[in-house]
Design a protein around this motif. Structure first.
Motif, PDB file in Angstrom:
ATOM      1  N   GLU A   1       0.812  -1.217   0.000  1.00  0.00           N
ATOM      2  CA  GLU A   1       0.000   0.000   0.000  1.00  0.00           C
ATOM      3  C   GLU A   1       0.847   1.270   0.000  1.00  0.00           C
ATOM      4  O   GLU A   1       0.314   2.360   0.159  1.00  0.00           O
ATOM      5  CB  GLU A   1      -0.965   0.036   1.204  1.00  0.00           C
ATOM      6  CG  GLU A   1      -1.887  -1.151   1.303  1.00  0.00           C
ATOM      7  CD  GLU A   1      -2.756  -1.334   0.075  1.00  0.00           C
ATOM      8  OE1 GLU A   1      -3.136  -0.333  -0.549  1.00  0.00           O
ATOM      9  OE2 GLU A   1      -3.056  -2.505  -0.267  1.00  0.00           O
ATOM     10  N   ASP A   2       2.157   1.148  -0.179  1.00  0.00           N
ATOM     11  CA  ASP A   2       3.014   2.325  -0.263  1.00  0.00           C
ATOM     12  C   ASP A   2       3.071   2.788  -1.717  1.00  0.00           C
ATOM     13  O   ASP A   2       3.232   1.976  -2.624  1.00  0.00           O
ATOM     14  CB  ASP A   2       4.426   2.002   0.234  1.00  0.00           C
ATOM     15  CG  ASP A   2       5.210   3.255   0.589  1.00  0.00           C
ATOM     16  OD1 ASP A   2       4.635   4.359   0.486  1.00  0.00           O
ATOM     17  OD2 ASP A   2       6.393   3.135   0.953  1.00  0.00           O
ATOM     18  N   GLN A   3       2.951   4.074  -1.908  1.00  0.00           N
ATOM     19  CA  GLN A   3       2.923   4.623  -3.262  1.00  0.00           C
ATOM     20  C   GLN A   3       4.278   4.448  -3.945  1.00  0.00           C
ATOM     21  O   GLN A   3       5.314   4.766  -3.370  1.00  0.00           O
ATOM     22  CB  GLN A   3       2.563   6.111  -3.206  1.00  0.00           C
ATOM     23  CG  GLN A   3       2.528   6.798  -4.561  1.00  0.00           C
ATOM     24  CD  GLN A   3       2.215   8.279  -4.438  1.00  0.00           C
ATOM     25  OE1 GLN A   3       1.932   8.773  -3.355  1.00  0.00           O
ATOM     26  NE2 GLN A   3       2.270   8.982  -5.550  1.00  0.00           N
ATOM     27  N   LEU A   4       4.263   3.953  -5.168  1.00  0.00           N
ATOM     28  CA  LEU A   4       5.495   3.759  -5.928  1.00  0.00           C
ATOM     29  C   LEU A   4       5.799   5.034  -6.713  1.00  0.00           C
ATOM     30  O   LEU A   4       5.048   5.418  -7.609  1.00  0.00           O
ATOM     31  CB  LEU A   4       5.352   2.575  -6.887  1.00  0.00           C
ATOM     32  CG  LEU A   4       6.639   2.141  -7.608  1.00  0.00           C
ATOM     33  CD1 LEU A   4       7.662   1.652  -6.606  1.00  0.00           C
ATOM     34  CD2 LEU A   4       6.325   1.042  -8.617  1.00  0.00           C
ATOM     35  N   GLU A   5       6.886   5.700  -6.360  1.00  0.00           N
ATOM     36  CA  GLU A   5       7.246   6.963  -7.010  1.00  0.00           C
ATOM     37  C   GLU A   5       7.683   6.699  -8.457  1.00  0.00           C
ATOM     38  O   GLU A   5       8.100   5.600  -8.806  1.00  0.00           O
ATOM     39  CB  GLU A   5       8.389   7.622  -6.238  1.00  0.00           C
ATOM     40  CG  GLU A   5       8.146   7.699  -4.744  1.00  0.00           C
ATOM     41  CD  GLU A   5       7.593   9.035  -4.316  1.00  0.00           C
ATOM     42  OE1 GLU A   5       7.652   9.971  -5.116  1.00  0.00           O
ATOM     43  OE2 GLU A   5       7.118   9.115  -3.176  1.00  0.00           O
TER      44      GLU A   5
END
Length: 360
Positions: free
Chosen positions: A36-40
């Motif tokens: 659920e961590d945004q992929l830059e």
């Protein structure tokens, strides 16, 4: 490249500038990634090019529960916006009892316990802490980016008005490394994932000098060295390598990085990669360390890898260290309190690398 592949610690994200610096030294970067961590964008591009290998790690099987934890974290920080709140967190960190794990502290701060009837799960709480820390990182990155834009606009206004240092003197400096306040806890929390997913023969690297210092100090308490010279940078860790390169990678595109990597790769000899492979796969006695350091020093000199930077010029330095012990994973987990200490050993293993930005 100097090293084929290395695992980044103790963070689960890496900025574009830090990534491009690391890619000068390592063929590929391994990065643990929280669900659920945004992929830059820069990471997504690096993964597509094969420059980064992401390993998603989680001790929480239900992704909806992770989303709920993140939602509650956001609400908590919306409620406590005052700067004094972070000072309270820092004070609680300093006063935490030695038997408390960093993740227990995070759980207490967030006033969250997902299942009161279940047994305490340190690995699960480690993940909650890293989600918590990642939220702080993201907020700090946004503030830093805003401050950089203010600084740029201030410089432009000063140039237009023909003045110097009047506007920007009133702007607070950017906090370059906001995550260091929780560094001891990150080392332990990240270690839970390393214990579950780390592979033998996988070098580690960090671009935080403080992370290396912390490991060194912790290991020095259990493995004191009365024979150390005054000019050593470390107490327990054994340095074996130092490479210095001009810092020309800030805000550099991946295409330019690839060109620079090819140039560096062309300068390296087969002997270099043979020696790196030996460092990764073997243990080293104190007697053999002397020969190892000399072999690397000779190769660095012959390959002209350490040009002297001009005065005021920034440079990137790669340091290589070996840890006391026969297994890198065991040695790291011991240093962060996740594995029992072994008997006194006279051999060293590794490697752990450090990337440091310095100015001549």
């Amino acid at each position: 490249m100097f090293v084929p592949e290395a695992l980044y610690f103790p963070y689960t994200d890496i900025s574009r500038d830090r990534l491009t610096q690391a890619l000068l030294f390592f063929e590929r970067i391994i990065l643990y990634r929280l669900p659920e961590d945004q992929l830059e964008d820069h990471l997504s591009s690096a993964v597509q090019r094969g420059l980064v290998r992401l390993i998603e790690v989680s001790f929480i099987k239900d992704r909806t529960e992770i989303k709920r934890i993140l939602s509650e974290t956001t609400q908590l920080f919306e409620q406590y916006r005052e700067p004094g709140y972070l000072s309270i967190l820092e004070q609680q960190t300093l006063e935490a009892e030695s038997e408390d794990t960093p993740t227990q502290l995070a759980s207490a701060i967030r006033r969250y316990q997902s299942n009161r009837s279940s047994a305490w799960d340190p690995a699960r709480q480690a993940q909650i802490f890293l989600h918590f820390a990642r939220y702080l990182d993201r907020q700090a990155d946004e503030v830093n980016e805003l401050m950089r834009k203010i600084d740029q606009k201030g410089n432009l206004i000063e140039d237009l008005l023909g003045i110097e240092g009047t506007i920007n003197a009133q702007v607070k400096s950017v906090q370059e490394d906001p995550g260091l306040g929780f560094l001891p806890h990150r080392l332990t929390a990240w270690g839970h994932f390393y214990a579950a997913h780390g592979n033998a023969g996988e070098p580690l690297f960090s671009d935080r000098r403080e992370a290396i210092d912390r490991l060194d100090q912790t290991m020095a308490r259990t493995r004191p060295r009365p024979d150390l010279s005054m000019d050593r940078r470390t107490e327990a860790l054994e340095p074996f390598l130092e490479i210095k390169l001009p810092d020309t990678v800030m805000s550099t595109s991946f295409d330019e990085i690839e060109t620079r990597r090819q140039e560096l790769r062309g300068r390296l000899s087969p002997e270099w990669f043979t020696l790196i492979s030996q460092v990764i796969s073997q243990t080293w006695s104190r007697e053999n360390l002397v020969d190892l350091k000399e072999r690397f020093s000779t190769l660095v000199r012959e390959l002209q890898l350490n040009p002297h930077p001009d005065a005021g010029e920034s440079s990137l330095t790669l340091y290589g260290y070996l840890l006391p012990g026969t297994d890198l994973k065991q040695a790291y987990l011991e240093a962060v309190g996740l594995a029992p200490g072994l008997d006194e050993t006279q051999v060293f293993c590794g490697p752990i690398f450090e990337i440091r930005l310095t100015r001549a």
